[in-house]
Design a protein around this motif. Structure first.
Motif, PDB file in Angstrom:
ATOM      1  N   LYS A  52    -142.275  31.913  38.436  1.00 50.58           N
ATOM      2  CA  LYS A  52    -142.541  32.702  39.897  1.00 50.58           C
ATOM      3  C   LYS A  52    -141.322  32.191  40.779  1.00 50.58           C
TER       4      LYS A  52
ATOM      5  N   GLY B  59    -139.230  40.874  38.826  1.00 54.00           N
ATOM      6  CA  GLY B  59    -140.547  41.615  38.929  1.00 54.00           C
ATOM      7  C   GLY B  59    -140.441  42.822  37.824  1.00 54.00           C
TER       8      GLY B  59
ATOM      9  N   THR C 111    -143.567  43.106  42.914  1.00 55.07           N
ATOM     10  CA  THR C 111    -143.481  42.098  44.193  1.00 55.07           C
ATOM     11  C   THR C 111    -144.871  41.813  44.923  1.00 55.07           C
TER      12      THR C 111
ATOM     13  N   ILE D  29    -142.196  36.986  49.977  1.00 54.44           N
ATOM     14  CA  ILE D  29    -141.956  37.824  48.791  1.00 54.44           C
ATOM     15  C   ILE D  29    -141.991  36.937  47.607  1.00 54.44           C
ATOM     16  N   GLU D  30    -142.929  37.344  46.746  1.00 51.45           N
ATOM     17  CA  GLU D  30    -143.530  36.597  45.627  1.00 51.45           C
ATOM     18  C   GLU D  30    -143.018  37.854  44.479  1.00 51.45           C
ATOM     19  N   SER D  31    -142.615  37.153  43.146  1.00 57.03           N
ATOM     20  CA  SER D  31    -142.293  37.979  41.999  1.00 57.03           C
ATOM     21  C   SER D  31    -142.110  37.049  40.835  1.00 57.03           C
TER      22      SER D  31
ATOM     23  N   ARG E   3    -135.686  42.444  48.542  1.00 56.03           N
ATOM     24  CA  ARG E   3    -136.429  42.763  47.365  1.00 56.03           C
ATOM     25  C   ARG E   3    -135.701  43.761  46.465  1.00 56.03           C
TER      26      ARG E   3
ATOM     27  N   ASN F  91    -146.121  40.876  48.629  1.00 62.32           N
ATOM     28  CA  ASN F  91    -145.752  40.554  50.088  1.00 62.32           C
ATOM     29  C   ASN F  91    -146.646  40.170  51.008  1.00 62.32           C
TER      30      ASN F  91
END
Length: 373
Positions: free
Chosen positions: A139, A162, A171, A204-206, A153, A173
């Motif tokens: 992650k 992603g 993603t 932002i997470e992916s 992004r 957010n």
């Protein structure tokens, strides 16, 4: 365009996509001859490295050969320049030609040889025939000012972050306030030296395959406006995409084995194929595996394939699965030459993105040792 690509940069790009770690245990992949510590002007993509291919490379001023089949698959006890293998080594070294091979990692990776073959047969609803492992996932979390969230992004997604199943750009957010104080010697994008700054930011997470984390981090650093972007990487216990050898899927429409064999010949550009089974029987579910597929005939049978397309099928192995109802179309091992056009396209796109002058060419030497008479 201003320069030539460094060999190590080209290999890094390739191995982030098809890392050696996904290859079958004991396989020979990577540098065969030469050095990766140089810039390269011309790359030649080939299935096999024969002496005729080396001569072709010399004639075209190629200084990097990318091959599917490893030149040094079995250890050499000596380098005798009176033998074909010895002359290949001698010519490569004399003409400063680096030879690099990607074998089962290129077979296994998504978009690699087996997917190229499945696409050539226009198979639908494909899945891995013989799973070998699952990709490790990481992650990535990055904190970006709201004004640049969209471009970061997009950069992450382009670099491979992603991707979940058939979905891209995945993603999560969340908004918050980022604080920082630029110290002496910094040139902050936002704020002033020695003053505490508060900035509306997006977290932002992916998810990314572990093999791509270097590429994604570089994309973040390039797209992010801050001098020192803040990001985190977390290893995950959940597994990603299933990887493995071969593919199995369905034809667009059912056809007889005789018609399917002709379709295979046309798809792979071969003059003939060995066929096992009733030519009037019908096929719809197809397994395909490049190279020697003897170990996976029973796997194809177990997974319900009507027919398997693979090479080097043994006489008694053919008997065994034929009696169980599996049909076979064997167009030869050399059909893996489909990777020449495939990798030419991959490298050409990458080099164009890098704005370098390095050229990619396809080997035109026919390396198939068999002829139909």
């Amino acid at each position: 365009m201003s320069d030539y690509i460094h060999a190590s940069h080209l290999v890094q790009f390739f191995e982030e996509w098809a890392p050696k770690s996904i290859a079958v245990e004991g396989d020979k992949n990577g540098l065969m001859i030469g050095t990766l510590n140089k810039r390269i002007q011309k790359v030649m993509v080939t299935l096999d490295v024969l002496e005729s291919v080396i001569d072709e490379a010399i004639e075209q001023n190629v200084d990097f050969i990318f091959a599917h089949h490893p030149l040094l698959f079995r250890p050499l006890k000596k380098i005798d320049v009176n033998t074909a293998h010895g002359r290949i080594v001698e010519k490569a070294i004399k003409h400063d030609i680096t030879i690099y091979a990607a074998h089962t990692n290129l077979d296994i990776v998504k978009g690699g040889v087996n997917d190229m073959m499945a696409n050539a047969l226009r198979l639908m609803e494909t899945e891995v025939l013989a799973p070998t492992q699952s990709t490790e996932l990481v992650k990535v979390v990055v904190f970006v000012p709201e004004s640049h969230a969209k471009q970061v992004r997009e950069a992450m997604a382009t670099a491979g972050a992603g991707h979940i199943g058939n979905y891209s750009h995945c993603t999560f957010n969340s908004k918050g306030i980022g604080t920082f104080k630029p110290e002496e010697g910094t040139t902050p994008y936002i704020g002033n030296v020695n003053e505490l700054e508060e900035v509306p930011e997006v977290k932002i997470e992916s998810i990314i395959p572990a093999s791509l984390q270097g590429r994604v981090v570089r994309a973040i650093m390039k797209a992010h406006p801050y001098e020192e972007p803040a990001f985190d990487l977390y290893p995950l216990n959940n597994k990603g995409e299933v990887l493995g050898l071969g593919r199995i899927g369905k034809l667009e429409q059912e056809m007889t084995l005789a018609n399917f064999a002709e379709f295979v010949k046309e798809a792979f550009g071969v003059k003939g194929a060995r066929v096992v089974g009733d030519l009037t029987g019908t096929v719809r579910k197809v397994a395909v595996l490049g190279g020697d597929g003897n170990k996976y005939l029973q796997t194809a049978l177990f997974k319900g394939a009507d027919v398997i397309v693979t090479g080097d099928v043994y006489y008694h192995m053919a008997h065994d699965v034929m009696m169980e109802g599996l049909k076979i179309v064997d167009p030869g091992h050399n059909v893996e030459k489909i990777m020449i056009n495939g990798m030419h396209e991959v490298f050409t796109k990458f080099l164009k993105e890098q704005s370098v002058q390095t050229e990619v060419v396809r080997s035109k030497v026919d390396t198939d040792p068999f002829q139909f008479v």
